[in-house]
Design a protein around this motif. Structure first.
Motif, mmCIF file in Angstrom:
data_model
loop_
_atom_site.group_PDB
_atom_site.id
_atom_site.type_symbol
_atom_site.label_atom_id
_atom_site.label_comp_id
_atom_site.label_asym_id
_atom_site.label_seq_id
_atom_site.Cartn_x
_atom_site.Cartn_y
_atom_site.Cartn_z
ATOM 1 N N ALA A 248 0.833 -1.203 0.000
ATOM 2 C CA ALA A 248 0.000 0.000 0.000
ATOM 3 C C ALA A 248 0.866 1.251 0.000
ATOM 4 C CB ALA A 248 -0.927 0.003 1.216
ATOM 5 N N TYR A 249 1.915 1.261 0.813
ATOM 6 C CA TYR A 249 2.793 2.427 0.870
ATOM 7 C C TYR A 249 3.568 2.601 -0.438
ATOM 8 C CZ TYR A 249 1.944 2.688 5.910
ATOM 9 O OH TYR A 249 1.368 2.808 7.147
ATOM 10 N N VAL A 250 3.963 1.486 -1.053
ATOM 11 C CA VAL A 250 4.628 1.575 -2.352
ATOM 12 C C VAL A 250 3.692 2.256 -3.350
ATOM 13 C CG1 VAL A 250 5.758 0.317 -4.220
ATOM 14 C CG2 VAL A 250 5.962 -0.519 -1.872
ATOM 15 N N ALA A 251 2.441 1.804 -3.375
ATOM 16 C CA ALA A 251 1.450 2.382 -4.287
ATOM 17 C C ALA A 251 1.249 3.869 -4.006
ATOM 18 C CB ALA A 251 0.121 1.635 -4.169
ATOM 19 N N LYS A 252 1.177 4.233 -2.724
ATOM 20 C CA LYS A 252 0.970 5.631 -2.356
ATOM 21 C C LYS A 252 2.122 6.506 -2.862
ATOM 22 C CE LYS A 252 -2.798 5.495 0.372
ATOM 23 N NZ LYS A 252 -4.026 6.312 0.131
ATOM 24 N N TYR A 253 3.351 6.016 -2.720
ATOM 25 C CA TYR A 253 4.491 6.810 -3.177
ATOM 26 C C TYR A 253 4.530 6.905 -4.698
ATOM 27 C CZ TYR A 253 6.712 7.929 1.213
ATOM 28 O OH TYR A 253 6.990 8.481 2.440
ATOM 29 N N PHE A 254 4.218 5.798 -5.378
ATOM 30 C CA PHE A 254 4.146 5.859 -6.839
ATOM 31 C C PHE A 254 3.071 6.858 -7.276
ATOM 32 C CE2 PHE A 254 6.418 2.409 -9.279
ATOM 33 C CZ PHE A 254 7.353 2.162 -8.295
ATOM 34 N N GLU A 255 1.948 6.825 -6.601
ATOM 35 C CA GLU A 255 0.857 7.741 -6.947
ATOM 36 C C GLU A 255 1.263 9.187 -6.699
ATOM 37 O OE1 GLU A 255 -3.962 7.701 -6.362
ATOM 38 O OE2 GLU A 255 -2.741 7.324 -4.582
ATOM 39 N N SER A 256 2.020 9.426 -5.618
ATOM 40 C CA SER A 256 2.430 10.796 -5.294
ATOM 41 C C SER A 256 3.351 11.387 -6.351
ATOM 42 C CB SER A 256 3.141 10.825 -3.926
ATOM 43 O OG SER A 256 4.434 10.243 -4.004
ATOM 44 N N GLN A 257 4.018 10.501 -7.112
ATOM 45 C CA GLN A 257 4.916 10.941 -8.176
ATOM 46 C C GLN A 257 4.278 10.812 -9.557
ATOM 47 O OE1 GLN A 257 8.103 12.243 -7.744
ATOM 48 N NE2 GLN A 257 7.640 12.240 -5.560
ATOM 49 N N GLY A 258 2.979 10.481 -9.592
ATOM 50 C CA GLY A 258 2.286 10.328 -10.863
ATOM 51 C C GLY A 258 2.741 9.127 -11.665
ATOM 52 N N LYS A 259 3.250 8.082 -10.989
ATOM 53 C CA LYS A 259 3.813 6.920 -11.680
ATOM 54 C C LYS A 259 3.020 5.632 -11.441
ATOM 55 C CE LYS A 259 7.484 9.148 -13.239
ATOM 56 N NZ LYS A 259 8.832 8.864 -12.758
ATOM 57 N N LEU A 260 1.868 5.712 -10.806
ATOM 58 C CA LEU A 260 1.130 4.497 -10.467
ATOM 59 C C LEU A 260 0.252 4.035 -11.626
ATOM 60 C CD1 LEU A 260 0.306 2.364 -8.348
ATOM 61 C CD2 LEU A 260 -1.536 3.929 -7.649
ATOM 62 N N ASN A 261 0.521 2.826 -12.111
ATOM 63 C CA ASN A 261 -0.363 2.155 -13.062
ATOM 64 C C ASN A 261 -1.114 1.088 -12.271
ATOM 65 O OD1 ASN A 261 -1.224 -0.016 -14.954
ATOM 66 N ND2 ASN A 261 -0.281 1.318 -16.486
ATOM 67 N N ARG A 262 -2.372 1.319 -11.986
ATOM 68 C CA ARG A 262 -3.105 0.455 -11.067
ATOM 69 C C ARG A 262 -3.196 -0.990 -11.569
ATOM 70 N NH1 ARG A 262 -5.262 3.377 -7.027
ATOM 71 N NH2 ARG A 262 -5.374 5.630 -7.337
ATOM 72 N N PHE A 263 -3.371 -1.166 -12.852
ATOM 73 C CA PHE A 263 -3.466 -2.516 -13.406
ATOM 74 C C PHE A 263 -2.127 -3.237 -13.266
ATOM 75 C CE2 PHE A 263 -2.964 -5.375 -17.125
ATOM 76 C CZ PHE A 263 -3.936 -6.302 -16.792
ATOM 77 N N GLY A 264 -1.059 -2.577 -13.685
ATOM 78 C CA GLY A 264 0.260 -3.184 -13.586
ATOM 79 C C GLY A 264 0.651 -3.431 -12.142
ATOM 80 N N PHE A 265 0.314 -2.484 -11.261
ATOM 81 C CA PHE A 265 0.673 -2.636 -9.852
ATOM 82 C C PHE A 265 -0.049 -3.830 -9.238
ATOM 83 C CE2 PHE A 265 0.998 -1.698 -5.365
ATOM 84 C CZ PHE A 265 2.264 -1.145 -5.253
ATOM 85 N N ALA A 266 -1.292 -4.057 -9.633
ATOM 86 C CA ALA A 266 -2.037 -5.220 -9.136
ATOM 87 C C ALA A 266 -1.354 -6.520 -9.558
ATOM 88 C CB ALA A 266 -3.471 -5.181 -9.644
ATOM 89 N N ILE A 267 -0.860 -6.544 -10.806
ATOM 90 C CA ILE A 267 -0.110 -7.724 -11.259
ATOM 91 C C ILE A 267 1.158 -7.891 -10.418
ATOM 92 C CG2 ILE A 267 1.170 -8.736 -13.185
ATOM 93 C CD1 ILE A 267 -0.742 -7.304 -15.072
ATOM 94 N N GLY A 268 1.846 -6.773 -10.171
ATOM 95 C CA GLY A 268 3.058 -6.818 -9.362
ATOM 96 C C GLY A 268 2.795 -7.318 -7.953
ATOM 97 N N THR A 269 1.660 -6.947 -7.385
ATOM 98 C CA THR A 269 1.292 -7.419 -6.050
ATOM 99 C C THR A 269 1.031 -8.921 -6.060
ATOM 100 O OG1 THR A 269 0.376 -5.256 -5.445
ATOM 101 C CG2 THR A 269 -0.371 -7.159 -4.161
ATOM 102 N N CYS A 270 0.366 -9.405 -7.095
ATOM 103 C CA CYS A 270 0.142 -10.847 -7.226
ATOM 104 C C CYS A 270 1.474 -11.595 -7.373
ATOM 105 C CB CYS A 270 -0.759 -11.138 -8.427
ATOM 106 S SG CYS A 270 -2.463 -10.595 -8.220
ATOM 107 N N LEU A 271 2.386 -11.028 -8.135
ATOM 108 C CA LEU A 271 3.698 -11.648 -8.304
ATOM 109 C C LEU A 271 4.471 -11.665 -6.981
ATOM 110 C CD1 LEU A 271 4.800 -10.127 -11.730
ATOM 111 C CD2 LEU A 271 4.114 -12.494 -11.283
#
Length: 322
Positions: A248-271
């Motif tokens: 969650a914190y990784v996602a928050k920091y990516f989002e704060s920098q405008g770099k969060l791809n929610r679909f890709g991040f979900a795949i990364g979390t599953c991995l």
């Protein structure tokens, strides 16, 4: 030949591993070029850590070794945040962050010096406890939000590779970069804090992984080698939980920098979840602990829903008191 910068502070975080800490401080006292300051952040240890630090004072010039004991265990993340803060308050121009279970090679700072003239955030290489090269995941895939491993062929002809991830088992960072990105985030407690911190640094400067050995790990762990690319170590229930919760914190920091791809991040979390299951099976030969991973996922979702969360504020980085 580049000279070693003057004000390098080594920030060591320790918790109930006084034997390792003692060996690390012995190696620090034997460095060819001594560190300007050594800050030991004791995360409320209950062993003889304080006695070890007190005894080591005699091996250093007065004022070099700083004993900074915390009242509660804030985890590695909290310890490194505090170690960075204390380093900058004391006037450090550079902070070298490391766990207590390593040994500093005598010529470490001489090996770092040429690279410190070129980069403001960098990592040297480490030997494993048995003298073999130690591998670590070293570059974020921004789409997946997970770091991918280097191989032996990663370094260019000059002997470095640019990266956007890191580890507090040896990250060297300049005070100027800390003032731009803020202190390490103690909310991680353990896991992902160092990778994200280097990723934040990479948003404002080049982060380098240099082909120069500066540390040696002293703690033996259960591990397997994955095709010679990296080692997969054993873990603990606490670490497994935070690996998933802190997504969650990784996602928050990516989002704060405008770099969060929610679909890709979900795949990364599953991995990430799959990797931790594989770790349980391949390294520890059990599936006990998978429930902790599930709890981490659930708590991660709660953190993701927190609309009040904000990244660490660079304005909170202290000015030097010296």
């Amino acid at each position: 030949m580049n000279s070693v910068p003057d004000k390098i502070a080594i920030a060591i975080v320790t918790f109930n591993r006084s034997t390792f800490l003692k060996e690390l401080l012995v190696s620090a006292a034997k460095m060819n070029t001594p560190a300007w300051r050594i800050i030991v952040v004791d995360n409320a240890s209950t062993d003889d850590t304080q006695d070890v630090v007190a005894a080591a004072m005699a091996d250093f010039e007065p004022g070099v070794l700083i004993n900074h004991r915390l009242e509660t265990n804030t985890g590695g993340a909290g310890g490194f945040s505090e170690g960075t803060r204390v380093s900058l308050e004391n006037g450090a121009d550079w902070v070298w962050l490391m766990d207590d279970d390593v040994e500093i090679l005598p010529d470490a700072l001489e090996k770092f010096a040429p690279w410190m003239a070129r980069f403001t955030c960098l990592h040297g290489r480490r030997y494993d406890y048995d003298g073999s090269p130690f591998y670590w995941q070293a570059k974020f895939n921004d789409f997946l939000g997970v770091p991918l491993p280097y191989t032996r062929k990663t370094f260019n002809k000059e002997g470095f590779a640019l990266t956007n991830s890191g580890t507090f088992e040896g990250m060297m960072i300049s005070a100027d970069v800390v003032r731009q990105i803020g202190l390490p985030d103690p909310r991680f407690f353990i896991s992902w804090d160092d990778a994200v911190y280097a990723w934040l640094a990479a948003q404002v400067t080049d982060v380098a992984y240099v082909d120069a050995y500066v540390l040696k790990r002293k703690r033996e762990q259960k591990q397997i080698s994955l095709a010679g690319v990296r080692h997969l170590n054993d873990s603990s229930p606490l670490a497994r939980y935070h690996v998933m919760r802190n997504r969650a914190y990784v996602a928050k920091y990516f989002e704060s920098q405008g770099k969060l791809n929610r679909f890709g991040f979900a795949i990364g979390t599953c991995l990430t979840f799959a990797k931790e299951i594989f770790r349980l099976i391949a390294v520890e030969h059990t599936l006990r602990g998978s429930g902790v991973l599930v709890k981490g996922v659930r708590d991660s979702r709660k953190l993701l829903a927190d609309k009040t969360w904000k990244p660490m504020d660079p304005q909170d980085v202290p000015a030097s008191l010296h």
